[in-house]
Write a protein that holds these residues in place. Structure first.
Motif, PDB file in Angstrom:
ATOM      1  N   LEU A 279       0.817  -1.213   0.000  1.00 48.66           N
ATOM      2  CA  LEU A 279       0.000   0.000   0.000  1.00 48.66           C
ATOM      3  C   LEU A 279       0.852   1.265   0.000  1.00 48.66           C
ATOM      4  CD1 LEU A 279      -2.784  -0.939   2.555  1.00 48.66           C
ATOM      5  CD2 LEU A 279      -3.124  -0.379   0.140  1.00 48.66           C
ATOM      6  N   LEU A 280       1.820   1.318   0.898  1.00 54.06           N
ATOM      7  CA  LEU A 280       2.584   2.549   1.080  1.00 54.06           C
ATOM      8  C   LEU A 280       3.619   2.787  -0.006  1.00 54.06           C
ATOM      9  CD1 LEU A 280       2.984   2.308   4.936  1.00 54.06           C
ATOM     10  CD2 LEU A 280       1.429   3.791   3.655  1.00 54.06           C
ATOM     11  N   SER A 281       3.992   1.736  -0.712  1.00 52.41           N
ATOM     12  CA  SER A 281       4.958   1.922  -1.796  1.00 52.41           C
ATOM     13  C   SER A 281       4.295   2.520  -3.027  1.00 52.41           C
ATOM     14  CB  SER A 281       5.608   0.589  -2.171  1.00 52.41           C
ATOM     15  OG  SER A 281       4.647  -0.254  -2.787  1.00 52.41           O
ATOM     16  N   GLY A 282       2.959   2.471  -3.062  1.00 56.66           N
ATOM     17  CA  GLY A 282       2.242   2.961  -4.234  1.00 56.66           C
ATOM     18  C   GLY A 282       2.284   1.976  -5.380  1.00 56.66           C
ATOM     19  N   GLU A 283       2.753   0.758  -5.108  1.00 59.77           N
ATOM     20  CA  GLU A 283       2.922  -0.238  -6.160  1.00 59.77           C
ATOM     21  C   GLU A 283       1.661  -1.063  -6.406  1.00 59.77           C
ATOM     22  OE1 GLU A 283       5.743  -0.619  -8.082  1.00 59.77           O
ATOM     23  OE2 GLU A 283       6.365   1.202  -7.057  1.00 59.77           O
ATOM     24  N   THR A 284       0.645  -0.876  -5.601  1.00 64.40           N
ATOM     25  CA  THR A 284      -0.580  -1.642  -5.785  1.00 64.40           C
ATOM     26  C   THR A 284      -1.779  -0.716  -5.640  1.00 64.40           C
ATOM     27  OG1 THR A 284      -1.781  -3.610  -5.075  1.00 64.40           O
ATOM     28  CG2 THR A 284      -0.813  -2.297  -3.350  1.00 64.40           C
ATOM     29  N   TRP A 285      -2.842  -1.084  -6.267  1.00 68.50           N
ATOM     30  CA  TRP A 285      -4.055  -0.271  -6.182  1.00 68.50           C
ATOM     31  C   TRP A 285      -5.184  -1.101  -5.606  1.00 68.50           C
ATOM     32  CZ3 TRP A 285      -4.696   4.818  -6.848  1.00 68.50           C
ATOM     33  CH2 TRP A 285      -3.620   5.505  -7.399  1.00 68.50           C
ATOM     34  N   ASN A 286      -5.630  -0.712  -4.451  1.00 70.79           N
ATOM     35  CA  ASN A 286      -6.799  -1.308  -3.839  1.00 70.79           C
ATOM     36  C   ASN A 286      -7.789  -0.158  -3.643  1.00 70.79           C
ATOM     37  OD1 ASN A 286      -8.769  -2.216  -2.035  1.00 70.79           O
ATOM     38  ND2 ASN A 286      -7.333  -3.560  -0.968  1.00 70.79           N
ATOM     39  N   PRO A 287      -8.872  -0.123  -4.423  1.00 71.06           N
ATOM     40  CA  PRO A 287      -9.793   1.017  -4.357  1.00 71.06           C
ATOM     41  C   PRO A 287     -10.359   1.274  -2.961  1.00 71.06           C
ATOM     42  CG  PRO A 287     -10.457  -0.551  -6.058  1.00 71.06           C
ATOM     43  CD  PRO A 287      -9.266  -1.121  -5.375  1.00 71.06           C
ATOM     44  N   LEU A 288     -10.423   0.250  -2.124  1.00 74.46           N
ATOM     45  CA  LEU A 288     -10.966   0.427  -0.787  1.00 74.46           C
ATOM     46  C   LEU A 288      -9.946   1.041   0.178  1.00 74.46           C
ATOM     47  CD1 LEU A 288     -12.840  -2.991  -0.504  1.00 74.46           C
ATOM     48  CD2 LEU A 288     -13.776  -0.755  -1.148  1.00 74.46           C
ATOM     49  N   LYS A 289      -8.688   1.099  -0.256  1.00 76.20           N
ATOM     50  CA  LYS A 289      -7.639   1.592   0.639  1.00 76.20           C
ATOM     51  C   LYS A 289      -6.835   2.732   0.010  1.00 76.20           C
ATOM     52  CE  LYS A 289      -7.599  -2.697   3.017  1.00 76.20           C
ATOM     53  NZ  LYS A 289      -6.974  -3.893   3.424  1.00 76.20           N
ATOM     54  N   LEU A 290      -7.449   3.458  -0.890  1.00 75.03           N
ATOM     55  CA  LEU A 290      -6.740   4.552  -1.569  1.00 75.03           C
ATOM     56  C   LEU A 290      -6.224   5.597  -0.589  1.00 75.03           C
ATOM     57  CD1 LEU A 290      -8.805   5.165  -4.817  1.00 75.03           C
ATOM     58  CD2 LEU A 290      -6.547   4.142  -4.591  1.00 75.03           C
ATOM     59  N   ARG A 291      -6.936   5.809   0.511  1.00 70.64           N
ATOM     60  CA  ARG A 291      -6.498   6.850   1.458  1.00 70.64           C
ATOM     61  C   ARG A 291      -5.169   6.501   2.134  1.00 70.64           C
ATOM     62  NH1 ARG A 291      -8.753   6.682   7.022  1.00 70.64           N
ATOM     63  NH2 ARG A 291      -9.243   4.501   7.437  1.00 70.64           N
ATOM     64  N   TYR A 292      -4.796   5.223   2.127  1.00 74.68           N
ATOM     65  CA  TYR A 292      -3.535   4.828   2.732  1.00 74.68           C
ATOM     66  C   TYR A 292      -2.348   4.961   1.784  1.00 74.68           C
ATOM     67  CZ  TYR A 292      -6.461   2.742   6.308  1.00 74.68           C
ATOM     68  OH  TYR A 292      -7.377   2.550   7.295  1.00 74.68           O
ATOM     69  N   GLN A 293      -2.621   5.069   0.513  1.00 70.65           N
ATOM     70  CA  GLN A 293      -1.521   5.130  -0.443  1.00 70.65           C
ATOM     71  C   GLN A 293      -0.847   6.498  -0.399  1.00 70.65           C
ATOM     72  OE1 GLN A 293      -2.736   3.812  -4.306  1.00 70.65           O
ATOM     73  NE2 GLN A 293      -2.325   1.721  -3.684  1.00 70.65           N
ATOM     74  N   ILE A 294       0.446   6.479  -0.423  1.00 70.83           N
ATOM     75  CA  ILE A 294       1.221   7.713  -0.488  1.00 70.83           C
ATOM     76  C   ILE A 294       1.758   7.787  -1.905  1.00 70.83           C
ATOM     77  CG2 ILE A 294       3.211   8.956   0.409  1.00 70.83           C
ATOM     78  CD1 ILE A 294       2.712   7.571   3.093  1.00 70.83           C
ATOM     79  N   ARG A 295       1.331   8.768  -2.614  1.00 67.39           N
ATOM     80  CA  ARG A 295       1.619   8.874  -4.037  1.00 67.39           C
ATOM     81  C   ARG A 295       3.073   9.274  -4.314  1.00 67.39           C
ATOM     82  NH1 ARG A 295      -3.055   7.563  -4.548  1.00 67.39           N
ATOM     83  NH2 ARG A 295      -5.001   8.667  -4.709  1.00 67.39           N
ATOM     84  N   ASN A 296       3.542   8.829  -5.439  1.00 68.70           N
ATOM     85  CA  ASN A 296       4.850   9.242  -5.968  1.00 68.70           C
ATOM     86  C   ASN A 296       6.019   8.955  -5.031  1.00 68.70           C
ATOM     87  OD1 ASN A 296       3.452  10.321  -8.214  1.00 68.70           O
ATOM     88  ND2 ASN A 296       3.049  12.186  -7.039  1.00 68.70           N
ATOM     89  N   VAL A 297       5.987   7.816  -4.361  1.00 68.55           N
ATOM     90  CA  VAL A 297       7.048   7.478  -3.412  1.00 68.55           C
ATOM     91  C   VAL A 297       8.398   7.418  -4.118  1.00 68.55           C
ATOM     92  CG1 VAL A 297       7.919   5.708  -1.831  1.00 68.55           C
ATOM     93  CG2 VAL A 297       5.485   6.283  -1.852  1.00 68.55           C
ATOM     94  N   ARG A 298       8.469   6.677  -5.218  1.00 70.27           N
ATOM     95  CA  ARG A 298       9.748   6.566  -5.944  1.00 70.27           C
ATOM     96  C   ARG A 298      10.230   7.924  -6.431  1.00 70.27           C
ATOM     97  NH1 ARG A 298      10.827   1.104  -8.629  1.00 70.27           N
ATOM     98  NH2 ARG A 298       9.365  -0.261  -7.587  1.00 70.27           N
ATOM     99  N   GLU A 299       9.298   8.709  -6.952  1.00 72.26           N
ATOM    100  CA  GLU A 299       9.667  10.030  -7.477  1.00 72.26           C
ATOM    101  C   GLU A 299      10.185  10.941  -6.373  1.00 72.26           C
ATOM    102  OE1 GLU A 299       6.877   8.398  -8.114  1.00 72.26           O
ATOM    103  OE2 GLU A 299       6.838   8.136 -10.292  1.00 72.26           O
ATOM    104  N   ARG A 300       9.559  10.885  -5.207  1.00 78.46           N
ATOM    105  CA  ARG A 300      10.007  11.707  -4.079  1.00 78.46           C
ATOM    106  C   ARG A 300      11.408  11.311  -3.629  1.00 78.46           C
ATOM    107  NH1 ARG A 300       5.208  13.066  -0.015  1.00 78.46           N
ATOM    108  NH2 ARG A 300       3.591  13.464  -1.545  1.00 78.46           N
ATOM    109  N   ILE A 301      11.638  10.015  -3.539  1.00 83.01           N
ATOM    110  CA  ILE A 301      12.953   9.538  -3.127  1.00 83.01           C
ATOM    111  C   ILE A 301      14.004   9.942  -4.158  1.00 83.01           C
ATOM    112  CG2 ILE A 301      14.357   7.464  -2.727  1.00 83.01           C
ATOM    113  CD1 ILE A 301      11.772   6.202  -1.507  1.00 83.01           C
ATOM    114  N   ALA A 302      13.696   9.742  -5.445  1.00 86.41           N
ATOM    115  CA  ALA A 302      14.631  10.112  -6.512  1.00 86.41           C
ATOM    116  C   ALA A 302      14.922  11.611  -6.482  1.00 86.41           C
ATOM    117  CB  ALA A 302      14.076   9.705  -7.876  1.00 86.41           C
ATOM    118  N   LYS A 303      13.889  12.421  -6.288  1.00 84.68           N
ATOM    119  CA  LYS A 303      14.070  13.883  -6.250  1.00 84.68           C
ATOM    120  C   LYS A 303      15.022  14.266  -5.119  1.00 84.68           C
ATOM    121  CE  LYS A 303      11.469  18.145  -5.617  1.00 84.68           C
ATOM    122  NZ  LYS A 303      11.275  18.583  -4.243  1.00 84.68           N
TER     123      LYS A 303
END
Length: 175
Positions: free
Chosen positions: A32-56
């Motif tokens: 969930l937190l890696s943003g690598e999976t999509w579960n419509p019932l748990k969208l509020r737990y996903q943190i978007r753009n994790v890889r992009e943030r780390i790369a930045k």
């Protein structure tokens, strides 16, 4: 800076974990937190753009750079390594953890170094980290990696002074 970004990330993750009822498994949280999976019932737990943030943040620190690569049909942003010293420092830390600073008790090992060894193994880059070693050191390092991989993470998590989160993550990657 990078520490502020990770502090924000940690606070957000802790908040999500505490408010979840019933509790999720460690494997579920990683997905969930890696943003690598999509579960419509748990969208509020996903943190978007994790890889992009780390790369930045790694670009801002001068460790990576940003390039556009053309892949026939589309362009893609990549982040090649810029700072070879940082890479060599990480490789040396892994080698030292398994060779010159080896402690035959994972509970007494430096937790970050132990996590780095497991992360490198899960990422399939340990072979590369050992490429500069002599045959004898390579064999010894691989023997110790196998010893770590043979541990039962659930059992290790119950031992005195254990880092339960570390062992839960190890279990989710290697069980």
């Amino acid at each position: 800076g990078i520490n502020a970004e990770y502090g924000w990330y940690q606070r957000r993750v802790r908040g999500h974990v505490k408010e979840t009822d019933p509790p999720e498994t460690c494997q579920s949280w990683i997905e969930l937190l890696s943003g690598e999976t999509w579960n419509p019932l748990k969208l509020r737990y996903q943190i978007r753009n994790v890889r992009e943030r780390i790369a930045k943040n790694l670009v801002e620190k001068g460790i990576l750079t940003t390039e556009k690569q053309n892949f026939v049909v589309f362009d893609m942003t990549t982040h090649p390594l810029l700072d070879q010293c940082t890479k060599q420092s990480v490789i040396k830390k892994i080698q030292d953890t398994l060779l010159s600073r080896w402690i035959n008790d994972p509970q007494r090992m430096d937790k970050r170094a132990l996590a780095l060894v497991y992360l490198a193994q899960a990422s399939e880059v340990l072979e590369h980290a050992f490429s500069s070693l002599s045959d004898e050191d390579y064999d010894l390092a691989m023997k110790r990696v196998r010893e770590l991989l043979d541990l039962d993470p659930d059992m290790e998590a119950t031992k005195e002074g254990a880092d339960e989160v570390l062992w839960a993550v190890v279990a989710s990657f290697f069980k």
